[in-house]
Structure formats: C-alpha cells, structure tokens
Design a protein around this motif. Structure first.
Motif, mmCIF file in Angstrom:
data_model
loop_
_atom_site.group_PDB
_atom_site.id
_atom_site.type_symbol
_atom_site.label_atom_id
_atom_site.label_comp_id
_atom_site.label_asym_id
_atom_site.label_seq_id
_atom_site.Cartn_x
_atom_site.Cartn_y
_atom_site.Cartn_z
ATOM 1 N N PRO A 71 0.793 -1.242 0.000
ATOM 2 C CA PRO A 71 0.000 0.000 0.000
ATOM 3 C C PRO A 71 0.819 1.282 0.000
ATOM 4 N N LEU A 72 1.920 1.327 0.741
ATOM 5 C CA LEU A 72 2.686 2.566 0.835
ATOM 6 C C LEU A 72 3.323 2.941 -0.503
ATOM 7 N N ARG A 73 3.573 1.952 -1.340
ATOM 8 C CA ARG A 73 4.145 2.216 -2.655
ATOM 9 C C ARG A 73 3.078 2.643 -3.661
ATOM 10 N N GLN A 74 1.819 2.349 -3.359
ATOM 11 C CA GLN A 74 0.745 2.689 -4.286
ATOM 12 C C GLN A 74 -0.051 3.913 -3.871
ATOM 13 N N VAL A 75 -0.215 4.085 -2.560
ATOM 14 C CA VAL A 75 -1.036 5.191 -2.054
ATOM 15 C C VAL A 75 -0.311 5.889 -0.907
ATOM 16 N N PHE A 91 13.450 11.084 11.500
ATOM 17 C CA PHE A 91 14.254 10.170 10.678
ATOM 18 C C PHE A 91 13.941 8.716 11.029
ATOM 19 N N ASN A 92 13.912 8.403 12.313
ATOM 20 C CA ASN A 92 13.666 7.018 12.727
ATOM 21 C C ASN A 92 12.241 6.570 12.412
ATOM 22 N N HIS A 93 11.290 7.498 12.516
ATOM 23 C CA HIS A 93 9.912 7.164 12.160
ATOM 24 C C HIS A 93 9.826 6.773 10.682
ATOM 25 N N LEU A 94 10.441 7.569 9.827
ATOM 26 C CA LEU A 94 10.427 7.280 8.393
ATOM 27 C C LEU A 94 11.216 6.015 8.076
ATOM 28 N N LEU A 95 12.320 5.832 8.784
ATOM 29 C CA LEU A 95 13.162 4.650 8.552
ATOM 30 C C LEU A 95 12.411 3.369 8.910
ATOM 31 N N THR A 100 9.581 -1.623 6.881
ATOM 32 C CA THR A 100 8.443 -2.550 6.827
ATOM 33 C C THR A 100 7.884 -2.707 5.418
ATOM 34 N N HIS A 101 8.263 -1.820 4.502
ATOM 35 C CA HIS A 101 7.738 -1.880 3.141
ATOM 36 C C HIS A 101 8.840 -2.132 2.100
ATOM 37 N N GLY A 102 10.026 -2.476 2.561
ATOM 38 C CA GLY A 102 11.105 -2.768 1.625
ATOM 39 C C GLY A 102 11.575 -1.562 0.838
ATOM 40 N N ILE A 103 11.438 -0.385 1.437
ATOM 41 C CA ILE A 103 11.861 0.855 0.776
ATOM 42 C C ILE A 103 13.284 1.182 1.230
ATOM 43 N N PRO A 104 14.201 1.471 0.307
ATOM 44 C CA PRO A 104 15.588 1.738 0.694
ATOM 45 C C PRO A 104 15.725 2.955 1.597
ATOM 46 N N ALA A 105 16.717 2.916 2.483
ATOM 47 C CA ALA A 105 16.936 4.018 3.423
ATOM 48 C C ALA A 105 17.256 5.320 2.703
#
Length: 303
Positions: A71-75, A91-95, A100-105
């Motif tokens: 979902p985070l990658r789509q919406v 920073f830590n919140h976003l990290l 959890t969504h496999g998004i690179p740091a």
C-alpha cells in the motif's frame, strides 16, 4: 484513479455520507470541499479502509485499499499528522516505515530533503510544531513514491512559504500523471491549486466539476467598465438580458455580456473606455452559494 460508487456511512442515527459517487482522475489536482460535518474526512477514511461503509465501494486503481499488497508504494495518505510515536525522531519514524515496506533508506533522506525537515530530522517528533508535524505527515505520504496521494488538510498549520510549497508540490505530482486528492478549508489556496473540485454538503455531492465551471456558475460573470460617457455606453448595451449597475466610484458593472462584446459595442457607438475588466466570482463565493443550505451549524450576526 480513485473511484467512489454509491458510498454511504451511518453512525447511529446520523447519515454521515449519503450515496456519494465521484471519480478522482490522474494527472490533475482534485480538491475536496465542504462545511464541517459534510462527510469529507469520513469519505477519505473509507477510501483508506479505516472506516467500513454501510453501502457502496471505494477503490484505488480498481482495488480496495485493504487488498493492496504494497500500500505505501501505491497510495500515500495524510489523514492525521499526529499519528506518530512522539518519542521517535522524524528520521527514525520514516526509517521504520521504510523497513516494513522494503523501501531503501536512501528514500528516507530524499523525502526529508523534499519536505524541508533536514534541520529537525533527528529531533523527537513530540517537540514538533504543527507545521513541522504536517511536513512529516507529507513525507510519510511521499515515502513509497506512490502514484496516488490523498491529503486531508495538508496546509493546516503551515506558514505562507509552506502553503506555497504544498501548492507547487501537488501541481508537480499531478503533472507527472499521479492522482492527487486533497481537502482544504482555505478557499483562496484551493482556487490556485485544484483543477477539479468535488463539493460535499450534509453527506451528499453538491458539485463535481472543473474549477473554472464552478466559478463561472457562481453568480454569473460580469465586466467592470470605466468610461467618460456612461449614458452612451448604457444605451449601446441596451438588451433584454443585459444588466448595468453603476458603483459609487463611477464604474459600471455589466452582466449578461462578455468583455469582448462590451468592447465591440463601445467601438460601434464611438465610446471611449478607460477600463474593461472581466470579473469572475471567487471560489469562496461559489462555495458559499453551493453550501448555503447544507451547513450543519450556522452563525448569525446580530444588528
């Protein structure tokens, strides 16, 4: 694309959203307007799967939000900017969300830069101002680089520079072919940001049209004219559907004809014009006309 079809939501005896249908198209900014209690936030929550409708459907690119695998990658959504662990840094919140969504740091650094959070990225969110909290909420929405953005009051608490930034960001994202859906109570800002407007009142759709169409339908268009020969111009414009009113400053307000038609009539009559300005109603005026009978709480000014 966001598609809302016959959506309804009831809380006890109150029908918050009543058979609402509209489509949010990609490539443009769609504004969502309505008085307090009109059902805007409830509709957005149902799109995001946070509230279950009593009837109807809300889909994003043909699927319910709850069925999306990533979902985070789509919406990307900003519904409640304060929904953050106050003890964490931005920073830590976003990290944590990225992990959890496999998004690179590296994407975390990108959105921190995009949202102007560099100076406070390592500070605890609990100490953030309302405006910084909004910027963090927008950073979360952008984290997955989604094709669909749903932003509820994104400029709330922002200073003028921040408001301008949100406007430019929304228009830039729409120009990339993304679906951008945002609500705001700032009419002047929505008028400069949105291409299309959906207006709710008491849970029902009152308008769903391009913003230019909404504005042109509000009280009609008029033309402000200044001339040293007002009587001659009034005579030249005489027609059943034309109305001319004289203001205290001597200018004329002409309705029923376009600025071009006024200019042509003046030229034929040999009337000199010092000003010829087409006037269009403001979005605030259009909004008030649309919602005047659908406001849950009305204020009266005593005389």
């Amino acid at each position: 694309m966001i598609e809302i079809q016959h959506l309804s939501k009831r809380y006890g005896s109150k029908l918050a959203v009543d058979d609402v249908s509209f489509t949010v198209q990609p490539g443009i900014v769609t504004g969502f307007l309505g008085p307090n209690g009109a059902g805007k936030s409830t509709t957005m929550r149902m799109i995001m799967g946070l509230d279950r409708p009593n009837a109807g459907t809300a889909t994003i690119n043909g699927a319910a939000y709850t069925s999306l695998r990533d979902p985070l990658r789509q919406v990307g959504a900003l519904l409640e900017a304060k929904a953050v662990h106050t003890g964490r840094s931005a920073f830590n919140h976003l990290l944590a969300l990225a992990a959890t969504h496999g998004i690179p740091a590296s994407r975390v650094d990108e959105v921190i830069h995009m949202t102007g959070l560099e100076s406070v990225a390592k500070k605890r969110v609990g100490g953030f101002s309302l405006g910084m909290g909004q910027r963090l909420g927008i950073a979360v929405a952008l984290l997955g680089d989604p094709q669909t953005l749903i932003l509820d009051e994104p400029v709330n608490g922002l200073d003028p520079e921040g408001v301008l930034w949100v406007r430019q960001l929304c228009r830039y994202l729409a120009s990339q072919g993304r679906t951008v859906f945002l609500s705001s109570h700032l009419m002047s800002e929505m008028a400069q940001t949105a291409d299309h407007v959906v207006v709710l009142g008491r849970g029902r759709v009152l308008a769903d049209a391009p913003i230019d169409q909404i504005l042109s339908g509000a009280g009609g268009r008029s033309v402000t004219v200044r001339t040293p020969s007002p009587d001659q111009l009034v005579a030249a414009l005489s027609a059943p559907d034309v109305t001319v009113r004289q203001a205290a400053d001597g200018s004329l307000s002409v309705s029923g004809v376009s600025a071009e038609q006024v200019g042509e009539a003046a030229a034929r009559a040999g009337v000199v014009l010092h000003e010829l300005t087409p006037i269009t109603a403001s979005l605030e005026q259009a909004y008030l006309e649309l919602t005047q009978d659908d406001v849950e709480y009305k204020s009266e000014v005593s005389q």
